[in-house]
Motif scaffolding. Structure first.
Motif, PDB file in Angstrom:
ATOM      1  N   VAL A 192       7.649  22.420  21.631  1.00  0.00           N
ATOM      2  CA  VAL A 192       8.360  23.595  21.106  1.00  0.00           C
ATOM      3  C   VAL A 192       7.566  24.338  20.035  1.00  0.00           C
ATOM      4  CG1 VAL A 192      10.642  22.718  21.711  1.00  0.00           C
ATOM      5  CG2 VAL A 192       9.678  22.172  19.470  1.00  0.00           C
ATOM      6  N   GLN A 193       6.293  24.014  19.898  1.00  0.00           N
ATOM      7  CA  GLN A 193       5.450  24.780  18.993  1.00  0.00           C
ATOM      8  C   GLN A 193       5.177  26.147  19.615  1.00  0.00           C
ATOM      9  OE1 GLN A 193       2.000  22.346  18.493  1.00  0.00           O
ATOM     10  NE2 GLN A 193       2.977  21.023  16.977  1.00  0.00           N
ATOM     11  N   GLU A 194       5.052  27.135  18.770  1.00  0.00           N
ATOM     12  CA  GLU A 194       4.876  28.512  19.258  1.00  0.00           C
ATOM     13  C   GLU A 194       3.687  28.642  20.204  1.00  0.00           C
ATOM     14  OE1 GLU A 194       4.379  33.071  17.575  1.00  0.00           O
ATOM     15  OE2 GLU A 194       4.717  31.438  16.155  1.00  0.00           O
ATOM     16  N   ARG A 195       2.573  27.999  19.879  1.00  0.00           N
ATOM     17  CA  ARG A 195       1.368  28.122  20.715  1.00  0.00           C
ATOM     18  C   ARG A 195       1.583  27.517  22.096  1.00  0.00           C
ATOM     19  NH1 ARG A 195      -1.728  23.353  20.184  1.00  0.00           N
ATOM     20  NH2 ARG A 195      -0.830  21.937  18.664  1.00  0.00           N
ATOM     21  N   VAL A 196       2.341  26.427  22.174  1.00  0.00           N
ATOM     22  CA  VAL A 196       2.641  25.796  23.470  1.00  0.00           C
ATOM     23  C   VAL A 196       3.628  26.657  24.244  1.00  0.00           C
ATOM     24  CG1 VAL A 196       3.642  23.763  24.594  1.00  0.00           C
ATOM     25  CG2 VAL A 196       2.100  23.479  22.629  1.00  0.00           C
ATOM     26  N   LEU A 197       4.650  27.155  23.565  1.00  0.00           N
ATOM     27  CA  LEU A 197       5.623  28.029  24.225  1.00  0.00           C
ATOM     28  C   LEU A 197       4.951  29.286  24.768  1.00  0.00           C
ATOM     29  CD1 LEU A 197       8.643  27.659  21.780  1.00  0.00           C
ATOM     30  CD2 LEU A 197       8.475  26.752  24.111  1.00  0.00           C
ATOM     31  N   ASN A 198       3.962  29.807  24.056  1.00  0.00           N
ATOM     32  CA  ASN A 198       3.224  30.979  24.548  1.00  0.00           C
ATOM     33  C   ASN A 198       2.506  30.654  25.856  1.00  0.00           C
ATOM     34  OD1 ASN A 198       3.988  32.805  22.580  1.00  0.00           O
ATOM     35  ND2 ASN A 198       2.263  32.297  21.248  1.00  0.00           N
ATOM     36  N   GLU A 199       1.918  29.475  25.953  1.00  0.00           N
ATOM     37  CA  GLU A 199       1.247  29.085  27.197  1.00  0.00           C
ATOM     38  C   GLU A 199       2.252  28.900  28.330  1.00  0.00           C
ATOM     39  OE1 GLU A 199      -1.865  29.338  27.813  1.00  0.00           O
ATOM     40  OE2 GLU A 199      -2.247  29.798  25.703  1.00  0.00           O
ATOM     41  N   LEU A 200       3.408  28.336  28.026  1.00  0.00           N
ATOM     42  CA  LEU A 200       4.453  28.197  29.051  1.00  0.00           C
ATOM     43  C   LEU A 200       4.888  29.573  29.538  1.00  0.00           C
ATOM     44  CD1 LEU A 200       6.599  25.308  27.542  1.00  0.00           C
ATOM     45  CD2 LEU A 200       5.000  25.176  29.468  1.00  0.00           C
ATOM     46  N   LYS A 201       5.048  30.494  28.609  1.00  0.00           N
ATOM     47  CA  LYS A 201       5.426  31.866  28.961  1.00  0.00           C
ATOM     48  C   LYS A 201       4.358  32.490  29.859  1.00  0.00           C
ATOM     49  CE  LYS A 201       6.404  36.246  26.675  1.00  0.00           C
ATOM     50  NZ  LYS A 201       6.513  36.912  25.369  1.00  0.00           N
ATOM     51  N   ASN A 202       3.089  32.247  29.552  1.00  0.00           N
ATOM     52  CA  ASN A 202       1.993  32.766  30.378  1.00  0.00           C
ATOM     53  C   ASN A 202       2.028  32.184  31.796  1.00  0.00           C
ATOM     54  OD1 ASN A 202       1.023  34.317  28.268  1.00  0.00           O
ATOM     55  ND2 ASN A 202      -0.491  32.795  27.639  1.00  0.00           N
ATOM     56  N   LEU A 203       2.597  31.005  31.936  1.00  0.00           N
ATOM     57  CA  LEU A 203       2.744  30.365  33.249  1.00  0.00           C
ATOM     58  C   LEU A 203       4.052  30.765  33.928  1.00  0.00           C
ATOM     59  CD1 LEU A 203       1.455  26.804  32.309  1.00  0.00           C
ATOM     60  CD2 LEU A 203       0.325  28.450  33.829  1.00  0.00           C
ATOM     61  N   ASN A 204       4.736  31.734  33.331  1.00  0.00           N
ATOM     62  CA  ASN A 204       6.021  32.234  33.843  1.00  0.00           C
ATOM     63  C   ASN A 204       7.123  31.169  33.811  1.00  0.00           C
ATOM     64  OD1 ASN A 204       7.447  34.486  34.666  1.00  0.00           O
ATOM     65  ND2 ASN A 204       7.308  33.910  36.821  1.00  0.00           N
ATOM     66  N   ILE A 205       7.015  30.250  32.858  1.00  0.00           N
ATOM     67  CA  ILE A 205       8.059  29.252  32.635  1.00  0.00           C
ATOM     68  C   ILE A 205       9.085  29.892  31.711  1.00  0.00           C
ATOM     69  CG2 ILE A 205       8.598  26.947  31.735  1.00  0.00           C
ATOM     70  CD1 ILE A 205       6.792  26.793  34.198  1.00  0.00           C
ATOM     71  N   LYS A 206      10.309  29.982  32.175  1.00  0.00           N
ATOM     72  CA  LYS A 206      11.363  30.627  31.396  1.00  0.00           C
ATOM     73  C   LYS A 206      12.396  29.641  30.855  1.00  0.00           C
ATOM     74  CE  LYS A 206      11.265  35.005  33.977  1.00  0.00           C
ATOM     75  NZ  LYS A 206       9.905  35.046  34.257  1.00  0.00           N
ATOM     76  N   HIS A 207      12.356  28.404  31.343  1.00  0.00           N
ATOM     77  CA  HIS A 207      13.340  27.393  30.960  1.00  0.00           C
ATOM     78  C   HIS A 207      12.597  26.085  30.706  1.00  0.00           C
ATOM     79  CE1 HIS A 207      17.162  24.946  32.196  1.00  0.00           C
ATOM     80  NE2 HIS A 207      16.914  24.877  30.901  1.00  0.00           N
ATOM     81  N   LEU A 208      12.759  25.538  29.525  1.00  0.00           N
ATOM     82  CA  LEU A 208      12.136  24.278  29.142  1.00  0.00           C
ATOM     83  C   LEU A 208      13.238  23.250  28.954  1.00  0.00           C
ATOM     84  CD1 LEU A 208       9.635  22.653  28.225  1.00  0.00           C
ATOM     85  CD2 LEU A 208      10.014  23.576  25.917  1.00  0.00           C
ATOM     86  N   LEU A 209      13.238  22.232  29.794  1.00  0.00           N
ATOM     87  CA  LEU A 209      14.221  21.149  29.718  1.00  0.00           C
ATOM     88  C   LEU A 209      13.492  19.897  29.275  1.00  0.00           C
ATOM     89  CD1 LEU A 209      17.096  20.076  30.196  1.00  0.00           C
ATOM     90  CD2 LEU A 209      16.426  19.658  32.572  1.00  0.00           C
ATOM     91  N   LEU A 210      13.939  19.314  28.170  1.00  0.00           N
ATOM     92  CA  LEU A 210      13.265  18.171  27.575  1.00  0.00           C
ATOM     93  C   LEU A 210      14.152  16.937  27.571  1.00  0.00           C
ATOM     94  CD1 LEU A 210      12.100  20.068  24.387  1.00  0.00           C
ATOM     95  CD2 LEU A 210      10.623  19.444  26.283  1.00  0.00           C
ATOM     96  N   GLN A 211      13.573  15.796  27.932  1.00  0.00           N
ATOM     97  CA  GLN A 211      14.216  14.518  27.652  1.00  0.00           C
ATOM     98  C   GLN A 211      13.542  14.020  26.392  1.00  0.00           C
ATOM     99  OE1 GLN A 211      13.639  11.283  30.404  1.00  0.00           O
ATOM    100  NE2 GLN A 211      14.871   9.917  29.167  1.00  0.00           N
ATOM    101  N   VAL A 212      14.294  13.897  25.302  1.00  0.00           N
ATOM    102  CA  VAL A 212      13.687  13.609  24.011  1.00  0.00           C
ATOM    103  C   VAL A 212      13.917  12.181  23.535  1.00  0.00           C
ATOM    104  CG1 VAL A 212      13.710  16.011  23.276  1.00  0.00           C
ATOM    105  CG2 VAL A 212      15.665  14.552  22.749  1.00  0.00           C
TER     106      VAL A 212
END
Length: 148
Positions: free
Chosen positions: A2-22
């Motif tokens: 959930v760091q901004e830099r990682v979320l930016n890469e997910l967005k670049n991959l057209n990932i719109k939904h992040l589901l986490l088992q924490v």
């Protein structure tokens, strides 16, 4: 994740939904569930009896590098990034991840290289994993036993 830099890469991959088992992570106390950060909707849960439905719905899976998790995701024909636990002694996770990447089935990274490794997913096609035939192994063992 959930760091901004990682979320930016997910967005670049057209990932719109992040589901986490924490699991028992400290993230549980962080008010992210149901939030949208960097145009990515974030949801999480501690544990489920089965991850099958989540795996089926996923476009990309980021997992720990346990052999069972790797095989489950590859058998489901999913793009997979495994994050190796660098603190393990005699690191079997690293050995498995390195070999599976070398064979073209997945990418692996560490927590510190997660963002840069996500960039590799742009336009990358992985080799299809074919599930092994357990009866062949059984026949092999039977033959060895008969020969002795």
């Amino acid at each position: 994740m959930v760091q901004e830099r990682v979320l930016n890469e997910l967005k670049n991959l057209n990932i719109k939904h992040l589901l986490l088992q924490v699991g028992d992570s400290d993230l549980i106390d962080f008010p992210l569930n149901g939030s949208i950060l960097n145009d990515v909707y974030i949801e999480y849960y501690k544990f489920k009896d089965s991850l099958d439905s989540d795996i089926d719905k996923a476009d990309l899976i980021v997992s720990h590098a346990g052999a069972g998790s790797i095989l489950q995701c590859l058998e489901a024909k999913k793009r997979l990034l495994v994050v190796v636990n660098e603190t393990l002694m005699n690191n079997h996770q690293l050995e498995i991840a390195e070999e599976m990447e070398k064979q073209g089935y997945l990418f692996y990274c560490t927590c510190s290289t997660l963002q840069t490794t996500l960039k590799k997913f742009q336009q990358h096609q992985f080799r299809a994993y074919e599930r092994g035939n357990p009866t062949l192994f059984g026949r092999y063992v039977n033959q060895i036993m008969l020969d002795n």
